[in-house]
Enzyme design. Structure first.
Site, PDB file in Angstrom:
ATOM      1  N   ASP A  61       0.936  -1.209   0.008  1.00  9.17           N
ATOM      2  CA  ASP A  61      -0.041   0.113  -0.069  1.00  9.17           C
ATOM      3  C   ASP A  61       0.937   0.986   0.098  1.00  9.17           C
ATOM      4  OD1 ASP A  61      -1.683   2.016   0.472  1.00  9.17           O
ATOM      5  OD2 ASP A  61      -2.840   1.083   2.210  1.00  9.17           O
ATOM      6  N   ASN A  88       3.436   3.153 -10.767  1.00 10.64           N
ATOM      7  CA  ASN A  88       1.902   3.240 -11.509  1.00 10.64           C
ATOM      8  C   ASN A  88       0.873   3.525 -10.515  1.00 10.64           C
ATOM      9  OD1 ASN A  88       0.181   2.185 -13.596  1.00 10.64           O
ATOM     10  ND2 ASN A  88      -0.433   0.653 -11.938  1.00 10.64           N
ATOM     11  N   TYR A 192      -6.214  16.155  -9.427  1.00 10.55           N
ATOM     12  CA  TYR A 192      -5.294  15.027 -10.386  1.00 10.55           C
ATOM     13  C   TYR A 192      -4.292  15.795 -11.162  1.00 10.55           C
ATOM     14  CZ  TYR A 192      -4.413  10.915 -13.302  1.00 10.55           C
ATOM     15  OH  TYR A 192      -3.982   9.891 -13.832  1.00 10.55           O
ATOM     16  N   LYS A 196      -0.191  15.161 -10.800  1.00 12.44           N
ATOM     17  CA  LYS A 196       0.661  14.618 -11.787  1.00 12.44           C
ATOM     18  C   LYS A 196       1.762  15.544 -12.359  1.00 12.44           C
ATOM     19  CE  LYS A 196      -0.900  10.296 -12.212  1.00 12.44           C
ATOM     20  NZ  LYS A 196      -0.096   9.215 -11.868  1.00 12.44           N
TER      21      LYS A 196
END
Length: 274
Positions: A61, A88, A192, A196
């Site tokens: 995790d 990932n 998001y 990123k």
């Protein structure tokens, strides 16, 4: 001869699963499929065994420091180091284009902050010529940010991890300021985008740090394409197998001299800050 080791985080489904599959087919070594849920992870292993592929499973995790430490202990005990590390693991709630503070923080903790913990605990196990592949996004390009101070800061040649953290925390403060403040920072799905963009910026900072330390480790980030996964509610341009193409290229085929780049889903390099 010592066995090479590849690790893929969050790899029980989607792009991560396809990266593990591709590594099992072409990587000369042991491949770890990791997931935060043991049952789903072992189901993925069984699925790959149907293709006569034999990855190893380990619980991981990325938001849990103890889980990362336990995995690091396992690697230290059984292997001489890590050769390929694919970051990932990530989340996105497609239905919440303007999330609550709690949801935004959870996403950023998973998609970005986890990399800082992984860097501290697992990167010391990287071999000198290891490859790190960070799964970014076209939403991880700098142009997704609307706040000028950060457009100016994040392109600095001497950017620091602390400054990236300031960027992330400034965004979380904006989320508390309400929808207008949130949207003026990065638009819809800004959490998001910020996660990123921060991941992409960290890629370049860490590459500089490894190079300054005299290590031959390569760190690159990649936009895998708009992929049909559970995360995108099945929407997208490509199947997950196609999404694994560029990450696998960086893991297996790219020259070791390719360092600190942003790679598009068709494997060509793009300018992150255009």
């Amino acid at each position: 001869m010592e066995t090479k080791v590849a690790v893929v985080t969050g790899s029980n489904k989607g792009i991560g699963f396809e990266i593990v599959k591709g590594l099992c087919q072409k990587f000369n070594g042991v491949v770890y499929l990791t997931a935060r849920n043991e049952e789903r992870g072992r189901q993925a292993i069984r699925k790959l065994r149907e293709f006569e592929l034999n990855p190893l499973f380990h619980l991981l995790d990325v938001t849990d420091e103890e889980s990362i430490k336990e995995f690091a202990s396992h690697i230290s005990k059984h292997h001489s180091g890590i050769d390929v590390f694919v970051n990932n693991a990530g989340i996105l709630d497609f239905d919440k284009s303007v999330p609550s503070y709690e949801d935004a923080k959870k996403l950023i903790d998973t998609n970005f902050m986890s990399l800082l913990t992984i860097s501290k605990i697992l990167y010391p196990l990287l071999k000198n010529d290891a490859r790190i592949i960070n799964l970014s996004s076209d939403w991880g390009l700098l142009s997704n940010i609307r706040k000028q101070v950060w457009l100016d800061t994040l392109v600095k040649d001497d950017l620091t991890v602390e400054e990236i953290l300031q960027f992330v925390n400034d965004f979380l403060t904006a989320v508390k300021g309400g929808k207008n403040t949130f949207v003026s920072f990065a638009g819809q799905h800004g959490d998001y985008k910020v996660s990123k963009v921060a991941l992409s910026a960290l890629t370049f900072v860490q590459q500089r740090q490894f190079t300054e330390q005299g290590k031959d480790i390569s760190v690159n980030c990649v936009h895998p394409g708009f992929i049909k996964t559970d995360m995108t509610k099945g929407m997208g341009d490509f199947e997950p197998e196609r999404g694994a193409r560029a990450p696998l290229y960086l893991a297996l085929e790219a020259p070791q001299s390719q360092k600190g780049t942003f790679v598009w889903h068709d494997c060509h390099q793009v300018n992150w800050d255009d």
